[in-house]
Design an enzyme around this catalytic site. Sequence first.
Site, PDB file in Angstrom:
ATOM      1  N   CYS A   1       0.836  -1.207   0.000  1.00 34.57           N
ATOM      2  CA  CYS A   1       0.000   0.000   0.000  1.00 34.57           C
ATOM      3  C   CYS A   1       0.867   1.253   0.000  1.00 34.57           C
ATOM      4  O   CYS A   1       0.579   2.224  -0.711  1.00 34.57           O
ATOM      5  CB  CYS A   1      -0.912   0.008   1.227  1.00 34.57           C
ATOM      6  SG  CYS A   1      -2.011  -1.418   1.343  1.00 34.57           S
TER       7      CYS A   1
ATOM      8  N   ASP B   1      35.677   2.276  21.297  1.00 33.21           N
ATOM      9  CA  ASP B   1      36.432   3.393  21.850  1.00 33.21           C
ATOM     10  C   ASP B   1      36.740   3.047  23.305  1.00 33.21           C
ATOM     11  O   ASP B   1      36.031   2.255  23.925  1.00 33.21           O
ATOM     12  CB  ASP B   1      35.599   4.671  21.749  1.00 33.21           C
ATOM     13  CG  ASP B   1      36.301   5.870  22.357  1.00 33.21           C
ATOM     14  OD1 ASP B   1      37.495   6.044  22.083  1.00 33.21           O
ATOM     15  OD2 ASP B   1      35.650   6.606  23.118  1.00 33.21           O
TER      16      ASP B   1
ATOM     17  N   ASP C   1      31.191   7.119  22.034  1.00 30.94           N
ATOM     18  CA  ASP C   1      30.314   8.017  22.779  1.00 30.94           C
ATOM     19  C   ASP C   1      30.645   9.491  22.605  1.00 30.94           C
ATOM     20  O   ASP C   1      29.863  10.348  22.995  1.00 30.94           O
ATOM     21  CB  ASP C   1      30.351   7.684  24.274  1.00 30.94           C
ATOM     22  CG  ASP C   1      31.589   8.251  24.948  1.00 30.94           C
ATOM     23  OD1 ASP C   1      32.681   8.170  24.347  1.00 30.94           O
ATOM     24  OD2 ASP C   1      31.468   8.775  26.070  1.00 30.94           O
TER      25      ASP C   1
ATOM     26  N   ASP D   1      33.896  10.568  17.894  1.00 33.79           N
ATOM     27  CA  ASP D   1      33.561   9.248  17.364  1.00 33.79           C
ATOM     28  C   ASP D   1      32.548   9.316  16.227  1.00 33.79           C
ATOM     29  O   ASP D   1      32.355   8.337  15.511  1.00 33.79           O
ATOM     30  CB  ASP D   1      32.985   8.360  18.478  1.00 33.79           C
ATOM     31  CG  ASP D   1      33.995   8.059  19.570  1.00 33.79           C
ATOM     32  OD1 ASP D   1      35.186   7.939  19.236  1.00 33.79           O
ATOM     33  OD2 ASP D   1      33.598   7.964  20.747  1.00 33.79           O
TER      34      ASP D   1
END
Length: 762
Positions: free
Chosen positions: A27, A451, A652, A656
């Site tokens: 659809c 990290d 974090d 990064d």
Amino acid sequence: MSDAHAKQTATLTTVKLTVPGMGSDHCAGIVRSSLERLPGIADIHTNISNHRVTVTLQEDGPDADRLRQTVENAGYDVARVAGGEEQDIQAEAEVEEAYLKQAWRRFWIAAIPTTLIMLLMIPHMFIAPVPGYLGIVAVLAFPVVFLLGGAATHRASWKSLKNRTFNMDVLISLGSLPPFFIGLVGFFYPMTSFIEMAATIMTFHLLGRYLEAKAKGRASQAIRKLLDMGARTARIERDGQEEEVDIRELQPGDIMVVRPGEKIPTDGEVVDGRSYIDESLATGESVPVEKTVGDTVIGATINSEGRLRVKATRIGNDTFLSQVIRMVEQAQGSQVPIQEFADRMTGRFVPAVILIAIGSMLVWWTIPDLLRPILEWGSAFLPWVNPDVSTPLLGILAAIAVLVIACPCALGLATPTALMVGSGLGAERGILIRSGAAIQSFKDIKVMVLDKTGTITRGEPKLTDVAPASGVQRNELLRWAAALENASEHPIAQAIVAGARADGIEPEAVEDFHSTAARGVAGQVGGQAVLIGNRRLLAEEQVQGLEALDADLNRLESQGRTVVLVAVDGMARGLLAVADTLKEESIDAIRGMHEKGLHVVMVTGDNERAARAIADQVGIDEVQAGVLPEGKVDAIKALQERFGEHVAMVGDGINDAPALKQANVGIAIGAGADIAIEAADVTLVRGELTGVVEAMALSHATFGKIVQNLIWASVYNVAAIPIAALGLLHPMIGVIAMTASSLSVIGNSILLRRRFRRAQTV
């Protein structure tokens, strides 16, 4: 950004349309293709989980009314049109509820006359003819086929065909209208009535629509739970008085008063009070967290104890809860690469089914003798098969059976329903999966890049070792160090002060304080000359007794710790070690990654010795130290060259973000920078590395369900359509099977909850 580009960006506008009937990717594809024909369309995004179409328009693009008309011309009603910045969650929920009620009402109103038809048909066929049977049945079936339920279906079919698109309604119309009109021939020529079949097909179609809407509501219940978590009102301070206002009236800077047991209305900062906050909606942890002045709090979390005054910092779409909802919706509306195959199939499905239906009818009419032996064989164990039926009637029955048993919706629902359940499960556990492609990519990951700071470690220095010289007490060494370091703003100094305070030692006053950049600090504490710094500084100051500390100094430095020596009145009195400590769950998390066969790599900007020390503690396979932020992208590329396109990264920090984008799957620790979260495919709200393993398990389970759904939907259609074409399937059984096929796909997706919970306990 160039002026031309800025101007172009500024002129883009967004319109959101709620299309309740857009229940599958098939659809959604029809809606998209209809809108794409309009000039001035910059982008179209469909999300069947909330039945929303988001259209980005250029300056010369069509207005909202034209968009609505285009979607309705494609065969789908538009229940609501909103601006791009408008986010009325309550209104959207009301639209969904109204659609479900409408689907139920259409079904039961159609079911009443259909039931009466069945009650008449049984004695008419097996006991004695009912006088005026055909006229009674025609009168009862007419509102079912043409008014109560059929009107919307046929209207959608007509619009779909007129715009050269083919939706599921076309098949239902072709399956119900011909039987009704053919049945009317019985008024002039004696023949079997098909009117009962027309009413039954339409009624079961309406039942299927209702059950699909209800089941999809269950599949997407995670979004509803998230929506219900938010506060509706807020109590704020105005002119010295407390006033309760609607949550939409909040402004940044408002001071909110939150009593025990109440929800925090929106994200903010505590300006007065102390309490424990239940943050389980954000972190999944049931243990309340202590909050006091200066701490940040999350909207919709619950104040467990004390009265708080909180300054609102984020409102509306910028709040944590809104971001979570947006990411879950984005995941539910995203495409998984494997779905491209299903999309290609469903795009050609309805025209192909119509051609097969016509072809099967013509074959029965031209070479019936070749097919009748199949009917005779089937009649032995299929009670609805009658080989004595006339050839024209067999051709019509076969064509109708093909039309009503074909089910493109099952293919269209295969991916979205599994994504709804999977992303909802993740949201409940603090795992936000932004990208459907990440779910498929996760199964092929061979390398996990981590990290160090803030991911494996806490990201903040902590006093780890206190080694006093012979004859010196531990508390005495801490007293000297805390007094001197309290005058310094250096993170290492603050870690030493915090460690001393944890031992109950409050820093004393210091006099004649001075520091030497990158080397140490000195001053007078209680009339004694105290010097703190590295060995080179103390040696230059001709401090005595340094040799006695060399063993501890070498041992701690080999472990990657930062060591400072303490001298008092020219004599070495001991040393202190500070390090970025491991998160408690890091060892278990990396062990879990190894159990899944991953090669774990640490990429960090820290020095080799410190990185190696952490890697040895947690069992890292490979260390790349001293990597600058821009070098992390190159590191990811190099690993992709070694291991193929199978590299995931967890990070974090702001530095990064580029590497997270470069990785095949980027995973952000939720406690990190917003830019890292935006760059990632997966966000771990709890900030725990163990969430990586859980996210992988969830992704594997979700993708497994997608594959199962696609296989089932494909096998169903491949097997069912030929059976119907051979005349072995009664049309009324076909429409039941078609409905069951869609429901089975939805039900299988819902079972993901049980499978994932079971996998978590193994």
